[in-house]
Design a protein around this motif. Structure first.
Motif, PDB file in Angstrom:
ATOM      1  N   VAL A 143      12.022 -22.190  15.656  1.00  0.00           N
ATOM      2  CA  VAL A 143      11.344 -23.209  16.456  1.00  0.00           C
ATOM      3  C   VAL A 143      10.135 -22.575  17.146  1.00  0.00           C
ATOM      4  O   VAL A 143      10.268 -21.561  17.837  1.00  0.00           O
ATOM      5  CB  VAL A 143      12.294 -23.797  17.510  1.00  0.00           C
ATOM      6  N   VAL A 144       8.977 -23.165  16.938  1.00  0.00           N
ATOM      7  CA  VAL A 144       7.758 -22.675  17.579  1.00  0.00           C
ATOM      8  C   VAL A 144       7.555 -23.359  18.934  1.00  0.00           C
ATOM      9  O   VAL A 144       7.323 -22.702  19.944  1.00  0.00           O
ATOM     10  CB  VAL A 144       6.526 -22.919  16.685  1.00  0.00           C
ATOM     11  N   LYS A 145       7.675 -24.689  18.941  1.00  0.00           N
ATOM     12  CA  LYS A 145       7.406 -25.426  20.175  1.00  0.00           C
ATOM     13  C   LYS A 145       8.120 -26.765  20.150  1.00  0.00           C
ATOM     14  O   LYS A 145       8.196 -27.422  19.123  1.00  0.00           O
ATOM     15  CB  LYS A 145       5.891 -25.647  20.346  1.00  0.00           C
ATOM     16  N   LEU A 146       8.633 -27.164  21.310  1.00  0.00           N
ATOM     17  CA  LEU A 146       9.207 -28.496  21.488  1.00  0.00           C
ATOM     18  C   LEU A 146       8.209 -29.372  22.228  1.00  0.00           C
ATOM     19  O   LEU A 146       7.676 -28.964  23.259  1.00  0.00           O
ATOM     20  CB  LEU A 146      10.516 -28.423  22.268  1.00  0.00           C
ATOM     21  N   HIS A 147       7.979 -30.567  21.711  1.00  0.00           N
ATOM     22  CA  HIS A 147       7.028 -31.487  22.352  1.00  0.00           C
ATOM     23  C   HIS A 147       7.735 -32.539  23.209  1.00  0.00           C
ATOM     24  O   HIS A 147       7.060 -33.327  23.886  1.00  0.00           O
ATOM     25  CB  HIS A 147       6.189 -32.200  21.289  1.00  0.00           C
ATOM     26  N   LEU A 160       7.442 -34.164  17.612  1.00  0.00           N
ATOM     27  CA  LEU A 160       8.695 -33.789  18.248  1.00  0.00           C
ATOM     28  C   LEU A 160       8.861 -32.282  18.377  1.00  0.00           C
ATOM     29  O   LEU A 160       9.186 -31.776  19.447  1.00  0.00           O
ATOM     30  CB  LEU A 160       9.880 -34.356  17.452  1.00  0.00           C
ATOM     31  N   ILE A 161       8.631 -31.564  17.279  1.00  0.00           N
ATOM     32  CA  ILE A 161       8.953 -30.143  17.256  1.00  0.00           C
ATOM     33  C   ILE A 161       8.098 -29.433  16.213  1.00  0.00           C
ATOM     34  O   ILE A 161       7.863 -29.965  15.124  1.00  0.00           O
ATOM     35  CB  ILE A 161      10.463 -29.953  16.967  1.00  0.00           C
ATOM     36  N   ASP A 162       7.597 -28.249  16.564  1.00  0.00           N
ATOM     37  CA  ASP A 162       6.864 -27.399  15.622  1.00  0.00           C
ATOM     38  C   ASP A 162       7.823 -26.340  15.100  1.00  0.00           C
ATOM     39  O   ASP A 162       8.509 -25.670  15.888  1.00  0.00           O
ATOM     40  CB  ASP A 162       5.677 -26.711  16.309  1.00  0.00           C
ATOM     41  N   ILE A 163       7.869 -26.180  13.792  1.00  0.00           N
ATOM     42  CA  ILE A 163       8.751 -25.182  13.192  1.00  0.00           C
ATOM     43  C   ILE A 163       7.988 -24.400  12.128  1.00  0.00           C
ATOM     44  O   ILE A 163       6.960 -24.859  11.625  1.00  0.00           O
ATOM     45  CB  ILE A 163      10.000 -25.822  12.555  1.00  0.00           C
ATOM     46  N   LEU A 164       8.496 -23.222  11.799  1.00  0.00           N
ATOM     47  CA  LEU A 164       7.890 -22.432  10.732  1.00  0.00           C
ATOM     48  C   LEU A 164       8.974 -21.679   9.967  1.00  0.00           C
ATOM     49  O   LEU A 164      10.055 -21.420  10.471  1.00  0.00           O
ATOM     50  CB  LEU A 164       6.843 -21.448  11.280  1.00  0.00           C
ATOM     51  N   ASP A 165       8.640 -21.367   8.727  1.00  0.00           N
ATOM     52  CA  ASP A 165       9.504 -20.572   7.859  1.00  0.00           C
ATOM     53  C   ASP A 165       8.956 -19.147   7.846  1.00  0.00           C
ATOM     54  O   ASP A 165       7.914 -18.886   7.250  1.00  0.00           O
ATOM     55  CB  ASP A 165       9.500 -21.173   6.448  1.00  0.00           C
TER      56      ASP A 165
END
Length: 233
Positions: A143-147, A160-165
């Motif tokens: 999880v990078v960031k929660l909005h 809603l949420i920033d994610i990365l692999d």
């Protein structure tokens, strides 16, 4: 060619094995270590957030539920259209039996069939909405960031949420076009990360499609050969 490149900049700076300043070395450039896949998941519904199951920085597995909506309204609508479908199916079955005795017209049977198809479409639509009540991870990552926050109400399209692999990191950089005389797909070099001081092997995996006419540079993508779970995009 045996040109080797080392990272010295804030993100990545490629040069020879001997640390030197970029302006003193003709084979120095800057780059970024990035995740191959990074995205923002958005809401598909107008709903209230019931629970957020991850925090910033957390790791998660593919298909894990990240955010749960309060979807009692959508579930109730689904139950309603399922009941309507059941009624339409029974009506069609009864009309087909009546048709065998010529007690009903063909038109009424056709209309009954259309009502079943319509009810099936309503069920499929509402099942899709209920599926959107859970935001699931499309891949394993972090999880990078929660909005958003728990109990907040959101609308369709709200981030809603920033994610990365971060399972496979890439190096993105721009090189002078004259380097194409020796840079090829598969060309290997070495990277030194400023934040950790560690050095890794890397190789070019993709070349840009066009040389920039103004800067006379070409974008290239490289992958890290040496795996290290401590590397961050």
């Amino acid at each position: 060619m045996k040109n080797r490149i080392t990272c010295l900049s804030f993100c990545l700076l490629f040069s020879s094995w001997i640390p030197v300043k970029a302006q003193d070395n003709p084979t120095v450039t800057r780059g970024l270590l990035v995740a191959r896949t990074e995205t923002t998941l958005s809401s598909e519904l107008s709903a209230r957030i019931e629970r957020i199951k991850v925090k910033e920085g957390n790791r998660f597995k593919r298909y894990k539920t990240l955010i749960q909506f309060d979807c009692r309204l959508y579930q109730a609508q689904l139950n309603k259209v399922k009941a309507q479908l059941q009624a339409a199916q029974k009506t069609l079955a009864a009309n087909i039996q009546l048709q065998e005795f010529n007690a009903i017209s063909n038109l009424e049977v056709v209309v009954s069939e259309a009502e079943v198809v319509k009810a099936e479409a309503d069920v499929a639509l509402n099942e899709l909405r209920v599926n959107f009540c859970q935001i699931r991870a499309p891949f394993s990552g972090r999880v990078v960031k929660l909005h958003v926050a728990p109990y907040a109400s959101v609308s369709p399209g709200d981030p809603l949420i920033d994610i990365l692999d971060d399972s496979r990191l890439e190096i993105r950089l721009h090189i002078p076009s004259r380097w194409l005389s020796w840079v090829r797909i598969g060309t290997k070099f070495k990277v030194r990360i400023d934040e950790t001081g560690r050095t890794y092997r890397a190789k070019v995996i993709r070349l840009g499609a066009k040389v920039d006419a103004v800067s006379q540079t070409l974008s290239i993508i490289a992958s890290i050969i040496d795996k290290d779970k401590h590397l961050l995009a």
